[in-house]
Scaffold this motif. Structure first.
Motif, PDB file in Angstrom:
ATOM      1  N   ARG A 124       0.835  -1.197   0.000  1.00 29.95           N
ATOM      2  CA  ARG A 124       0.000   0.000   0.000  1.00 29.95           C
ATOM      3  C   ARG A 124       0.875   1.254   0.000  1.00 29.95           C
ATOM      4  O   ARG A 124       1.915   1.296   0.649  1.00 29.95           O
ATOM      5  CB  ARG A 124      -0.931   0.010   1.222  1.00 29.95           C
ATOM      6  CG  ARG A 124      -1.989  -1.072   1.116  1.00 29.95           C
ATOM      7  CD  ARG A 124      -3.027  -0.954   2.220  1.00 29.95           C
ATOM      8  NE  ARG A 124      -4.143  -1.827   1.895  1.00 29.95           N
ATOM      9  CZ  ARG A 124      -5.196  -1.439   1.199  1.00 29.95           C
ATOM     10  NH1 ARG A 124      -5.278  -0.214   0.751  1.00 29.95           N
ATOM     11  NH2 ARG A 124      -6.170  -2.287   0.944  1.00 29.95           N
ATOM     12  N   GLU A 144      -2.653  -2.416   8.422  1.00 32.08           N
ATOM     13  CA  GLU A 144      -2.318  -2.491   6.993  1.00 32.08           C
ATOM     14  C   GLU A 144      -2.718  -3.846   6.414  1.00 32.08           C
ATOM     15  O   GLU A 144      -3.237  -3.936   5.299  1.00 32.08           O
ATOM     16  CB  GLU A 144      -0.832  -2.236   6.790  1.00 32.08           C
ATOM     17  CG  GLU A 144      -0.423  -0.781   7.014  1.00 32.08           C
ATOM     18  CD  GLU A 144       1.040  -0.552   6.682  1.00 32.08           C
ATOM     19  OE1 GLU A 144       1.328   0.073   5.655  1.00 32.08           O
ATOM     20  OE2 GLU A 144       1.896  -1.021   7.465  1.00 32.08           O
ATOM     21  N   GLU A 192      -6.005   2.053   4.745  1.00 31.85           N
ATOM     22  CA  GLU A 192      -5.108   3.030   4.136  1.00 31.85           C
ATOM     23  C   GLU A 192      -4.181   3.572   5.222  1.00 31.85           C
ATOM     24  O   GLU A 192      -4.605   3.791   6.357  1.00 31.85           O
ATOM     25  CB  GLU A 192      -5.899   4.177   3.509  1.00 31.85           C
ATOM     26  CG  GLU A 192      -6.808   3.752   2.368  1.00 31.85           C
ATOM     27  CD  GLU A 192      -6.030   3.295   1.139  1.00 31.85           C
ATOM     28  OE1 GLU A 192      -4.863   3.708   0.993  1.00 31.85           O
ATOM     29  OE2 GLU A 192      -6.600   2.534   0.339  1.00 31.85           O
ATOM     30  N   CYS A 193      -2.924   3.805   4.874  1.00 28.61           N
ATOM     31  CA  CYS A 193      -1.930   4.229   5.859  1.00 28.61           C
ATOM     32  C   CYS A 193      -1.503   5.670   5.587  1.00 28.61           C
ATOM     33  O   CYS A 193      -1.176   6.023   4.447  1.00 28.61           O
ATOM     34  CB  CYS A 193      -0.721   3.307   5.816  1.00 28.61           C
ATOM     35  SG  CYS A 193       0.558   3.746   7.032  1.00 28.61           S
ATOM     36  N   VAL A 218       1.930   4.671   1.225  1.00 28.58           N
ATOM     37  CA  VAL A 218       1.815   5.436   2.458  1.00 28.58           C
ATOM     38  C   VAL A 218       1.723   6.917   2.094  1.00 28.58           C
ATOM     39  O   VAL A 218       2.576   7.441   1.372  1.00 28.58           O
ATOM     40  CB  VAL A 218       3.014   5.180   3.382  1.00 28.58           C
ATOM     41  CG1 VAL A 218       2.903   6.042   4.632  1.00 28.58           C
ATOM     42  CG2 VAL A 218       3.112   3.706   3.743  1.00 28.58           C
TER      43      VAL A 218
END
Length: 281
Positions: A8, A80, A85-86, A10
């Motif tokens: 994902r 995560e 979503e980070c 960041v």
């Protein structure tokens, strides 16, 4: 590749941009919070419980600082992996979102608000619930949810024009219990009474017990080993006429001293404790 294992991106948030303003709105604006169907979860215990629950974790916010604690690293990885979503957020902005005077929290979560569906309430043979009639204090709601969790209750129903159980003050007062204790909002009394009727038809003979300082029966004289829905009235005006009419039993907490009553959170905790005492024999 499944979403649980896909790398994902960041995202960094270092200014009060639209993303930050949306998070602030979740904290401060009830209408927009409920329209988005999201709440901000603060605090180590509440975050840990949220990650262990079946609630949808939509975003994890981490302070842009190193090193993190082992707990924060593990919680971040868990969020995560769950598909959140980070975001890496500046310490100044995280301090605002964490609503702390001095330190920025290591992590915050944005979590989906569960549906207001009374079918979420499980109905065991020893069911114990609390219905709150138009509570005006989010802190009282959170404290009552915490007591329900601690004393063996199965859920909380918030009825009528009431404070929001997903207000940050309510969530903090519950110390994470709102995450684990089904909490359902109902617009009025009739939908709850329909649920009571369905519960009875399914073989769980739930009684509706109202709390009233003018009642003639002391709380220890009421059989709370039965499936029970405890009704706590508004902090200032007590129970509505609709709830009073729906009650099978009205009970009081005998008072000493000069106080005529306890506040809603304390009174509910006392009755829940009496129910737990009776049930343990």
């Amino acid at each position: 590749m499944s979403s649980q294992h896909r790398p994902r991106r960041v995202q960094a948030v270092t200014t009060r941009n639209a993303t930050f303003q949306r998070w602030q709105t979740l904290l401060s604006n009830r209408t927009k919070r409920n329209r988005a169907g999201e709440m901000v979860v603060q605090g180590v215990r509440a975050i840990t419980l949220a990650l262990d629950s079946d609630l949808e974790v939509r975003a994890v916010l981490a302070t842009r600082s190193e090193p993190r604690s082992r707990w924060a690293d593990e919680a971040l990885a868990s969020a995560e992996q769950a598909g959140a979503e980070c975001y890496l957020v500046s310490a100044e902005l995280m301090q605002e979102l964490g609503e702390k005077e001095h330190d920025a929290p290591e992590l915050l979560l944005v979590v989906a608000i569960p549906p207001d569906d009374l079918s979420r309430l499980v109905t065991p043979r020893d069911a114990l619930y609390v219905a709150l009639d138009r509570p005006s204090s989010p802190g009282n709601i959170g404290s009552i949810v915490r007591s329900v969790d601690a004393l063996g209750g199965n859920g909380v129903i918030v009825t009528g024009h009431a404070a929001d159980p997903y207000d940050p003050k309510a969530l903090r007062a519950s110390t994470g219990s709102t995450i684990m204790t089904p909490t359902v909002r109902a617009p009025s009394v009739p939908p709850v009474l329909d649920w009571v009727a369905r519960t009875r038809a399914a073989g769980v003979d739930i009684q509706v017990v109202g709390t009233d300082e003018g009642a003639s029966r002391d709380v220890w004289d009421v059989d709370l080993t039965r499936p029970t829905l405890i009704v706590t009235g508004n902090e200032h005006s007590g129970m509505s006429a609709a709830w009073r009419e729906a009650c099978d039993v009205l009970t009081r907490i005998p008072m000493g001293g000069h106080a005529s009553s306890l506040n809603a959170a304390n009174a509910t905790a006392v009755i829940l404790y009496e129910a737990a005492r009776q049930r343990r024999g």
